[in-house]
Write an enzyme that holds these catalytic residues in place. Structure first.
Site, PDB file in Angstrom:
ATOM      1  N   GLU A  56       0.807  -1.232   0.000  1.00 44.02           N
ATOM      2  CA  GLU A  56       0.000   0.000   0.000  1.00 44.02           C
ATOM      3  C   GLU A  56       0.835   1.276   0.000  1.00 44.02           C
ATOM      4  OE1 GLU A  56      -3.306   0.363   2.595  1.00 44.02           O
ATOM      5  OE2 GLU A  56      -4.148  -1.573   2.036  1.00 44.02           O
ATOM      6  N   GLU A  95      -5.163  -8.317   0.513  1.00 44.60           N
ATOM      7  CA  GLU A  95      -5.856  -8.038   1.780  1.00 44.60           C
ATOM      8  C   GLU A  95      -7.319  -7.740   1.521  1.00 44.60           C
ATOM      9  OE1 GLU A  95      -4.235  -4.893   4.285  1.00 44.60           O
ATOM     10  OE2 GLU A  95      -2.201  -5.625   3.940  1.00 44.60           O
TER      11      GLU A  95
HETATM   12  C1  BG6 Z   1      -4.424  -1.898   5.284  1.00 44.12           C
HETATM   13  C2  BG6 Z   1      -3.015  -2.181   5.758  1.00 44.12           C
HETATM   14  O1  BG6 Z   1      -4.461  -0.574   4.848  1.00 44.12           O
HETATM   15  O2  BG6 Z   1      -5.476  -1.977   6.158  1.00 44.12           O
HETATM   16  C3  BG6 Z   1      -2.969  -2.939   7.061  1.00 44.12           C
HETATM   17  O3  BG6 Z   1      -2.229  -2.788   4.779  1.00 44.12           O
HETATM   18  C4  BG6 Z   1      -3.969  -2.342   8.017  1.00 44.12           C
HETATM   19  O4  BG6 Z   1      -1.666  -2.899   7.572  1.00 44.12           O
HETATM   20  C5  BG6 Z   1      -5.379  -2.507   7.472  1.00 44.12           C
HETATM   21  O5  BG6 Z   1      -3.869  -2.905   9.282  1.00 44.12           O
HETATM   22  C6  BG6 Z   1      -6.422  -1.846   8.347  1.00 44.12           C
HETATM   23  O6  BG6 Z   1      -6.246  -0.468   8.349  1.00 44.12           O
HETATM   24  P1  BG6 Z   1      -6.184   0.473   9.634  1.00 44.12           P
HETATM   25  O7  BG6 Z   1      -5.633   1.772   9.158  1.00 44.12           O
HETATM   26  O8  BG6 Z   1      -7.579   0.619  10.140  1.00 44.12           O
HETATM   27  O9  BG6 Z   1      -5.276  -0.180  10.629  1.00 44.12           O
END
Ligand code: BG6
Length: 488
Positions: free
Chosen positions: A203, A394
């Protein structure tokens, strides 16, 4: 699960169903469509996995020669993390990795996406490698393989060695891209005898925008740059990706598969008419102009350069060649539709529709619910750039995760979210969109960046005081999907 309800709750829950069944005309089981569910299968050999990242789960930040990262510094700066926490201990995965692999085994998954902490391998970012840091990943990979789980390693999930921030200003310098290439080559040399799939950078858009100030500064290194500086950082990160691809080819075992893991700007047709679908394809190319498009085409689009104007990045033709080094797959993190799109008559060919304030969201206020993003993101990636191998690197959601009296978490909202997104993924694979695997975010609750431990994304609940892991109801849902290789 019925034994966990009281009798009264159970009667209430099943009453309506019982009425409905008795009202149906008698029919043989075979003729009854309810009794004969249509299995909506995923492709054979589909990779089913979960995903995590080093800083979010490992803890052990001072163990075995690990150097500090920009996230250690950021999380320890008062006021940066909402609950005042840091990831010094996180989910203690560094010590508990064997137990955590058993959690994966219980889910029945055949793949696991983890990240390697650059500051464990090169505590100063460059220079002397730290063999003890590498040993952890050797142990992890061996244990995964011994349990029949294919390792997918990510090289950069945001934990830049602090030394590179101090010396070079991090990704503001091209030398960081070069250092990243060298680190990638070293990892490839030592792990690709067993690790066959490598994601370069996770990301880029998130850590650049929130770490270098395109919007609110919420992530490490916590710098606010003007637009030109931001575009230059974007260019250096893309260059780092390309240098890593080349270094892996040069130093890794032949056949090692490599690609990015990007939160593609998912552009969804607001209404699925042919004109809007075409507009969503055009928008996909333009809205990803700073990263995926340049990786896949070797050029910044005219639209991107015109929009950037005097703030466009400084680059050479050679840079673009490196950035667009051929990849074997493209990983995309899909959480939500970034934009709904309609066709327009003007030169751009598309317009972004504003979101109404009532648009539904999950527990995290950024997480808009739009399952169709899971169809359109890979479909447009395949259509616009002829990408032949796609991973959903993801997908997942935070949820309130309130335990019942017995401590069980019935996270129906997470199940609802996952089922609807997987339904759209199955729609894509059934149409031949070449998605090869899916990594659920996340195996277990972890340190969620500026949210600290306040937001939970895991299939397994983690009690951070005791480090006890317990499956949520969504873990049972995911296990059933994986076992059936189909929607359930
Ligand atoms: C993604 C990331 O953006 O979303 C993860 O690659 C992250 O590392 C996940 O934990 C959830 O996002 P956030 O910002 O709510 O922790």
């Amino acid at each position: 699960m019925s034994h966990r309800f009281t009798r009264r709750q159970f009667a209430t829950a099943t009453g309506a169903v019982a009425l409905g069944v008795s009202a149906l005309p008698a029919a043989s089981a075979a003729a009854n469509p309810v009794a004969a569910p249509v299995h909506r299968n995923f492709p054979r050999d589909f990779a089913w996995g979960t995903a995590t990242s080093a800083y979010q789960i490992e803890g052990a930040v001072n163990e075995d020669g690990r150097g500090p990262s920009i996230w250690d510094a950021y999380a320890h700066t008062p006021g940066k993390i909402r609950d005042g926490s840091n990831a010094d201990h996180a989910a203690d995965h560094y010590r508990r990795y064997k137990e955590d692999i058993q959690l994966m085994k219980a889910l029945g998954v055949n793949a696991y996406r983890f990240s390697i902490a650059w500051p464990r391998i090169f505590p100063q970012g460059t220079g002397a490698a730290n063999p003890k840091g590498l040993d952890f990943y050797n142990r992890l990979v061996d244990e995964l393989l011994a349990n029949g789980i294919e390792p997918f390693a990510t090289l950069y999930h945001w934990d830049l060695p602090q030394a590179l921030q101090d010396r070079l200003g991090g990704w503001q310098s091209r030398d960081t891209a070069k250092a990243f290439g060298d680190y990638a080559g070293y990892v490839a040399q030592h792990l690709t005898d067993r690790v066959r799939n490598i994601f370069t950078i996770n990301e880029s858009a998130t850590f650049i925008d929130f770490g270098y100030g395109a919007g609110p500064v919420e992530m490490a290194p916590g710098v606010k740059l003007p637009q030109a500086g931001l575009n230059q950082v974007r260019h250096h990160v893309a260059l780092g990706h390309g240098l890593a691809v080349q270094a892996i080819r040069a130093n890794g075992r032949a056949g090692t598969q490599v690609g990015p893991a990007e939160n593609i700007v998912a552009c969804v047709p607001a209404i699925e008419t042919p004109a809007n679908i075409r507009a969503s394809e055009i928008a996909t190319r333009e809205m990803n102009g700073g990263y995926l498009t340049v990786i896949l085409e070797g050029r910044y689009t005219d639209g991107f350069l015109a929009y950037a104007g005097k703030d466009a990045p400084v680059f050479t033709a050679e840079d673009l060649k490196i950035i667009s080094s051929p990849v074997d797959f493209v990983g995309i993190n899909v959480y939500m539709p970034q934009h709904y799109v309609v066709a327009t008559e003007d030169a751009s060919g598309f317009a972004l529709v504003p979101f109404p304030s009532s648009f539904p969201r999950m527990e995290s206020d950024w997480l808009r619910i739009g399952p169709e993003a899971m169809y359109w993101a890979p479909r447009n990636l395949a259509k616009v750039w002829n990408v032949e191998n796609i991973y959903i690197s993801e997908n997942g959601t935070s949820a309130a995760d309130q335990p019942d009296a017995g401590g069980k978490i019935h996270d129906l909202d997470r199940i609802m979210y996952l089922r609807n997104y997987l339904t759209q993924l199955q729609r894509a694979t059934a149409e031949g969109v070449p998605v090869r695997g899916y990594f659920q975010w996340s195996l277990m609750d972890n340190f969620e960046w500026p949210d600290g431990y306040d937001k939970r994304f895991g299939l397994y609940h983690v009690d951070f005081a005791t480090q006890k892991r317990s499956p949520k109801l969504s873990a049972e849902f995911y296990r059933a999907v994986v076992a059936a290789n189909a929607l359930v």
